[in-house]
Write a protein that holds these residues in place. Sequence first.
Motif, short mmCIF file in Angstrom:
data_model
loop_
_atom_site.label_atom_id
_atom_site.label_comp_id
_atom_site.label_asym_id
_atom_site.label_seq_id
_atom_site.Cartn_x
_atom_site.Cartn_y
_atom_site.Cartn_z
N LEU A 17 -1.24 5.15 51.95
CA LEU A 17 -1.56 6.06 50.86
C LEU A 17 -2.86 6.80 51.14
O LEU A 17 -2.96 8.01 50.93
N ALA A 18 -3.87 6.08 51.64
CA ALA A 18 -5.15 6.71 51.95
C ALA A 18 -5.00 7.73 53.08
O ALA A 18 -5.59 8.81 53.02
N GLY A 19 -4.22 7.40 54.09
CA GLY A 19 -3.99 8.34 55.19
C GLY A 19 -3.27 9.59 54.73
O GLY A 19 -3.62 10.71 55.14
N THR A 20 -2.28 9.43 53.86
CA THR A 20 -1.57 10.58 53.32
C THR A 20 -2.51 11.44 52.48
O THR A 20 -2.51 12.67 52.58
N TYR A 21 -3.32 10.79 51.65
CA TYR A 21 -4.26 11.52 50.80
C TYR A 21 -5.28 12.29 51.64
O TYR A 21 -5.56 13.46 51.36
N ILE A 22 -5.83 11.65 52.65
CA ILE A 22 -6.82 12.32 53.49
C ILE A 22 -6.20 13.49 54.23
O ILE A 22 -6.80 14.57 54.34
N TYR A 23 -4.98 13.33 54.73
CA TYR A 23 -4.30 14.44 55.41
C TYR A 23 -4.09 15.61 54.45
O TYR A 23 -4.37 16.76 54.81
N ILE A 24 -3.62 15.33 53.25
CA ILE A 24 -3.40 16.41 52.28
C ILE A 24 -4.72 17.06 51.90
O ILE A 24 -4.81 18.28 51.79
N TYR A 25 -5.75 16.26 51.70
CA TYR A 25 -7.06 16.80 51.31
C TYR A 25 -7.64 17.71 52.40
O TYR A 25 -8.20 18.76 52.10
N MET A 27 -5.94 19.22 55.03
CA MET A 27 -5.07 20.24 55.59
C MET A 27 -4.46 21.22 54.59
O MET A 27 -3.87 22.21 55.00
N THR A 28 -4.55 20.93 53.30
CA THR A 28 -3.95 21.83 52.32
C THR A 28 -4.96 22.25 51.27
O THR A 28 -6.03 21.66 51.15
N ASP A 29 -4.59 23.25 50.50
CA ASP A 29 -5.45 23.72 49.41
C ASP A 29 -5.07 23.09 48.07
O ASP A 29 -5.82 23.20 47.11
N SER A 30 -3.91 22.48 48.00
CA SER A 30 -3.42 21.95 46.73
C SER A 30 -3.89 20.52 46.50
O SER A 30 -4.41 19.86 47.39
N HIS A 31 -3.67 20.07 45.27
CA HIS A 31 -4.01 18.70 44.91
C HIS A 31 -2.94 17.74 45.44
O HIS A 31 -1.87 18.15 45.84
N GLY A 43 11.33 19.22 51.38
CA GLY A 43 11.89 18.34 52.38
C GLY A 43 10.95 17.86 53.47
O GLY A 43 11.41 17.40 54.51
N PHE A 44 9.65 17.90 53.26
CA PHE A 44 8.74 17.38 54.28
C PHE A 44 7.92 16.19 53.78
O PHE A 44 6.90 15.84 54.38
N LEU A 45 8.40 15.52 52.76
CA LEU A 45 7.70 14.34 52.25
C LEU A 45 7.72 13.20 53.27
O LEU A 45 6.74 12.47 53.41
N GLY A 46 8.80 13.08 54.03
CA GLY A 46 8.86 12.06 55.07
C GLY A 46 7.79 12.28 56.13
O GLY A 46 7.20 11.32 56.65
N GLY A 47 7.52 13.53 56.45
CA GLY A 47 6.46 13.84 57.41
C GLY A 47 5.09 13.46 56.89
O GLY A 47 4.24 12.96 57.65
N LEU A 48 4.86 13.67 55.59
CA LEU A 48 3.58 13.27 55.00
C LEU A 48 3.40 11.76 55.05
O LEU A 48 2.32 11.26 55.37
N ILE A 49 4.47 11.03 54.75
CA ILE A 49 4.40 9.57 54.80
C ILE A 49 4.16 9.10 56.23
O ILE A 49 3.37 8.18 56.47
N GLY A 50 4.84 9.73 57.18
CA GLY A 50 4.66 9.36 58.58
C GLY A 50 3.26 9.61 59.09
O GLY A 50 2.70 8.81 59.85
#
Length: 99
Positions: A17-25, A27-31, A43-50
């Motif tokens: 969960l922390a890795g996914t959060y840090i990646y989103i924080y 690499m993206t502009d959204s929350h 359809g890219f939720l699996g990629g975020l989890i990976g």
Amino acid sequence: MIIKILKGFILGLLANLAGTYIYIYLMTDSHFIEAVEAGYKQGFLGGLIGLGAVFNLLLFFFFLTTKLGKFQKKPQFYEARGVLLATVLAALAVLYFEF
């Protein structure tokens, strides 16, 4: 023994969960919630989890390491098994969301 495996499993899920959060924080502009919802819809939720599962690798080797600088510690094999189980669960989630 079961408590140690459960401890590793929970820490593995939190690391993912922390890795996914840090990646989103980073690499993206959204929350976080918006990015997860968009990932599910597009359809890219699996990629975020990976991508978040990369932190499990660090945690796994931390539990197996016996020496940290000058400090010695006993290897924690059961906790490492729990992290491995969390990684398998993440892989199953990736398979589910990608296919």
